[in-house]
Scaffold this active site. Structure first.
Site, PDB file in Angstrom:
ATOM      1  N   ASP A  44      23.257   2.939  61.872  1.00 20.25           N
ATOM      2  CA  ASP A  44      22.339   3.990  62.344  1.00 20.25           C
ATOM      3  C   ASP A  44      22.974   4.921  63.097  1.00 20.25           C
ATOM      4  OD1 ASP A  44      20.267   2.386  61.052  1.00 20.25           O
ATOM      5  OD2 ASP A  44      19.848   1.551  62.948  1.00 20.25           O
ATOM      6  N   ARG A  62      11.204   8.365  54.217  1.00 18.18           N
ATOM      7  CA  ARG A  62      11.179   7.707  55.703  1.00 18.18           C
ATOM      8  C   ARG A  62      11.038   8.896  56.590  1.00 18.18           C
ATOM      9  NH1 ARG A  62      14.767   2.364  55.892  1.00 18.18           N
ATOM     10  NH2 ARG A  62      13.957   1.247  54.023  1.00 18.18           N
ATOM     11  N   ASP A  72      22.899   4.165  57.051  1.00 22.32           N
ATOM     12  CA  ASP A  72      21.333   3.728  57.262  1.00 22.32           C
ATOM     13  C   ASP A  72      20.431   4.722  57.831  1.00 22.32           C
ATOM     14  OD1 ASP A  72      19.408   1.927  56.811  1.00 22.32           O
ATOM     15  OD2 ASP A  72      20.001   0.384  58.407  1.00 22.32           O
ATOM     16  N   ASP A  95      16.225   5.424  63.882  1.00 22.21           N
ATOM     17  CA  ASP A  95      15.143   4.193  63.647  1.00 22.21           C
ATOM     18  C   ASP A  95      14.857   3.642  65.124  1.00 22.21           C
ATOM     19  OD1 ASP A  95      15.806   4.455  61.055  1.00 22.21           O
ATOM     20  OD2 ASP A  95      16.915   2.346  60.923  1.00 22.21           O
TER      21      ASP A  95
END
Length: 322
Positions: free
Chosen positions: A134, A214, A157, A161
């Site tokens: 991330d 997302r 990724d 997040d």
């Protein structure tokens, strides 16, 4: 609205034309340009606020070793990142830190930042590139985080997040591009015991430019506020609400987005989602599902007119604007 929070004073960047004060809202010509708040709006302004690290204790770092040391220090401080620093893996960020890039091209490449079990962290004006995992990972009951005016791309990724019971977070004025899975909110369908009642996040004035999905993808959290963001040329979908989450998608600008909002993705059960006055150009119809209802937003705010969001966000999002 209930639980009225005090209004945040904003430092305004002038784009053009004269400044006019109308009913307490600062307007610049045809474009509202609150592109450089001095403190966060939304959830990060609650729960004691997010002042960040001490402004009187400042360290400037130019190497990976110096960056790692400054980020993990127990001292309340401001960490100035000068240059694009190459790191490996995830660097832990301690509580009471402001981490800010110098100029428009400073930040991190090759790795990312991990906020785990900490409180009161500000990440601003940073470039993130080519993270091996991330780019920004917020987890394990971390609270009061402001992620603002960063430029994130080409990670492995997630770019931003937020998971594992983290709470009271504002994600504002970031530019995300050249990436697929942008922002996850809630990492797993079986983590409800930790996440229900938490994961409250405000996403405001972000620019999602050619990213895949997302923006965010939400589990359990209620309410999540997705306000005045600009979505351009999105590959899969804009906002997803799943696992009985409650997401309010308000006055965003969707351009070339086939699925602005969805209420189910992957193996997750549907979530609740309501929309209000989103502006759409060559974009599909939003999916909505009120279900058990989306909770009221617990802070005061003044939304920007939906047709002005594109101009405001493209002028103000990313690095070099604060």
């Amino acid at each position: 609205m209930s639980m009225q929070a005090p209004r945040i004073r904003r430092r305004t960047t002038l784009i053009s034309a004269a400044v006019v004060m109308i009913a307490g809202t600062l307007t610049v010509g045809q474009v509202e340009a609150s592109a450089a708040e001095s403190s966060p709006v939304g959830y990060a302004s609650l729960n004691g606020g997010t002042p960040g690290g001490s402004s009187s204790t400042v360290v400037t770092v130019t190497s990976a070793s110096a960056l790692k040391s400054a980020l993990s220090s127990s001292t309340s401080q401001t960490v100035r990142v000068s240059g694009l620093i190459s790191i490996s893996g995830m660097y832990n960020v301690a509580s009471n830190k402001t981490v800010i890039g110098v100029g428009s091209g400073s930040g991190i490449t090759g790795g990312g930042l991990n906020l785990s079990g900490v409180r009161n962290v500000i990440l601003r004006n940073l470039v993130f590139r080519n993270a091996g995992d991330d780019s920004i990972n917020v987890q394990t009951n971390t609270t009061n985080v402001w992620i603002d005016h960063n430029d994130l791309a080409s990670g492995y990724d997630g770019l931003i997040d937020i998971k594992r019971g983290s709470d009271f977070i504002t994600v504002s004025w970031n530019r995300l591009h050249n990436h697929d899975k942008s922002m996850l909110l809630g990492h797993s369908d079986d983590n409800g015991s930790q996440d229900i009642g938490k994961l409250r996040v405000t996403y405001v004035h972000n620019w999602f430019e050619g990213t895949g999905q997302r923006h965010p993808r939400v589990r359990f959290a209620n309410p999540v506020h997705v306000l005045n963001n600009y979505y351009s040329n999105i590959g899969s979908y804009g906002v997803a609400s799943t696992m009985n989450a409650g997401v309010f998608v308000e006055r965003n600008y969707f351009e070339n987005v086939k699925n602005p909002t969805v209420t189910q993705t992957g193996d997750s059960v549907p979530g609740n989602l309501k929309v209000l006055n989103n502006y759409k150009v060559n974009s599909g119809t939003e999916q909505v599902r009120n279900g058990a209802s989306v909770a009221a937003i617990p802070y005061s705010y003044t939304p920007e007119a939906n047709d002005r969001v594109k101009a405001t966000v493209t002028a103000g999002a990313g690095t070099g604007k604060i």
